[in-house]
Design a protein around this motif. Sequence first.
Motif, PDB file in Angstrom:
ATOM      1  N   ALA A 160       0.864  -1.115   0.005  1.00 55.93           N
ATOM      2  CA  ALA A 160       0.070   0.137   0.153  1.00 55.93           C
ATOM      3  C   ALA A 160       0.956   1.271  -0.062  1.00 55.93           C
ATOM      4  O   ALA A 160       0.323   2.255  -0.331  1.00 55.93           O
ATOM      5  CB  ALA A 160      -1.040   0.060   1.229  1.00 55.93           C
ATOM      6  N   ALA A 161       2.239   1.082   0.302  1.00 60.04           N
ATOM      7  CA  ALA A 161       2.989   2.468   0.411  1.00 60.04           C
ATOM      8  C   ALA A 161       2.896   3.561  -0.762  1.00 60.04           C
ATOM      9  O   ALA A 161       2.664   4.356  -0.472  1.00 60.04           O
ATOM     10  CB  ALA A 161       4.355   1.939   0.966  1.00 60.04           C
ATOM     11  N   ALA A 162       2.982   2.845  -1.934  1.00 58.21           N
ATOM     12  CA  ALA A 162       3.219   3.782  -3.238  1.00 58.21           C
ATOM     13  C   ALA A 162       1.791   4.134  -3.194  1.00 58.21           C
ATOM     14  O   ALA A 162       1.547   5.281  -3.775  1.00 58.21           O
ATOM     15  CB  ALA A 162       3.863   2.900  -4.181  1.00 58.21           C
ATOM     16  N   GLU A 163       0.837   3.243  -3.282  1.00 58.30           N
ATOM     17  CA  GLU A 163      -0.579   3.683  -3.869  1.00 58.30           C
ATOM     18  C   GLU A 163      -1.141   4.690  -2.934  1.00 58.30           C
ATOM     19  O   GLU A 163      -2.164   5.594  -3.409  1.00 58.30           O
ATOM     20  CB  GLU A 163      -1.537   2.259  -3.643  1.00 58.30           C
ATOM     21  CG  GLU A 163      -2.846   2.635  -3.925  1.00 58.30           C
ATOM     22  CD  GLU A 163      -3.781   1.263  -3.925  1.00 58.30           C
ATOM     23  OE1 GLU A 163      -4.837   1.312  -4.375  1.00 58.30           O
ATOM     24  OE2 GLU A 163      -3.418   0.374  -3.198  1.00 58.30           O
ATOM     25  N   LEU A 164      -1.030   4.841  -1.606  1.00 58.04           N
ATOM     26  CA  LEU A 164      -1.671   5.712  -0.576  1.00 58.04           C
ATOM     27  C   LEU A 164      -0.740   7.019  -0.458  1.00 58.04           C
ATOM     28  O   LEU A 164      -1.534   7.665   0.221  1.00 58.04           O
ATOM     29  CB  LEU A 164      -1.944   4.761   0.764  1.00 58.04           C
ATOM     30  CG  LEU A 164      -2.739   3.519   0.730  1.00 58.04           C
ATOM     31  CD1 LEU A 164      -2.798   2.874   1.921  1.00 58.04           C
ATOM     32  CD2 LEU A 164      -3.938   3.918  -0.086  1.00 58.04           C
TER      33      LEU A 164
END
Length: 423
Positions: A160-164
């Motif tokens: 999720a790090a890049a997406e959020l």
Amino acid sequence: APMRFSLGSRWRAILSKFVLLLFGTCIGLTLAEGSVRLLEPDLKDVVEANFERHSYRIHANPRNTVAWRKHPDSGVQHPVIFNSLGLRQHREFPDRRASGSTRIGFFGDSFTANLRLPIHDSFTESLDFLLKQSGLQVEVMNLGTDGYGTDQLLLHYLDAAAELDLDAVYYVFCQNDLRDILANELFEISPSGDLRYRPRRQPQIWVDLARRFHLTYFVARRFVQIREKLAPTPWDRGTILDAEQEKTNRRRLSQILVAEPSPEKTRALELFRALMQSFHDATQQNGQSLRVVLLPRYREANLEIQQALGDLGIKTLDLFPRFFPDAEALEARASYFFRTDSHWNAAGNVLAAKTLFAEILPQRGRPVPPDAVVEDWLRRYRAAFVDGSADPPGGSPSGESIRSTYGELRPDSPSWLVTASGD
């Protein structure tokens, strides 16, 4: 003439007995299943858990779905909604945060997901409201997933790090996260001392079938209870919150932090340190801060985890002293937890939100308002949901704005949500 096949009387008798046995077994299992559903309705939430199978995290939150869940004490139903990002929140978030705003992500297990409460009672929502009232441009995201351990949580973060597009990361740690690390067997320490992922085999068909029945979980629960009676696990009674929690939490691996030294405890802590080192390294590489929130459950266990994380350079926030600053407060502990469930209730979530609010504001260069101001904001927030027909007193935002942001099913909700909620 065609050959005819016939069973002898002996084989016919055996076949008849087998059919009767099979029929009787089916009837018995059906009656047992019905009895368990009637006598132990809490198993319904486990059997009907609304998760998606995940190729390497075992399970994950669904997206764009709504289900209904009962409050543990009152039995009143509320919607449990997962938005398009798989977050346990009604509201949606843009792909990227706005310029000048802060985006905070809370990772954790059932204490973070808060499926047992309406979403407006979750600490993430009241915290978001308080931070906005203080003048911060902020988005608080609830990335909790029921049943997650530290291993699954790390994998979730990496996904999720890049997406959020997060600025700050909080991990709400529960002691049974260590149990999950051992039970999941997703990671191991290699001979060279490195953390290594272990691909998980998909469960067999009969396992998936067994998971659909309440009787399966009833038998598993009784097995654990019998095992504990035969070989009880030593634990620190001084750190348990109350007698009822002593009963519900007497699980060998759940108590691993407060148990006496053992190979299991050593292995769990070794894996935990390696996982948290990887978590810390990843957040630093992404330019994010990482803090671990320790739940107010076991005092001595929190101190042990605090020491382990401090050695890794990871900051912690221990909720135990905030919830129970003295013996008198400890006597009133039941006010923060459900009567029939070991999770925190709405009051516990409010206190967690207030504690986090006082923690986050100084980090953002803002002074913490007086308690009276914070309590006034919280009264306004709660009033928006107590009486939906009237605006809470005390200025903006309006009650309608609060409800539409933090917890109301609206006519302009996505089509999937309106349809599902009406089923």
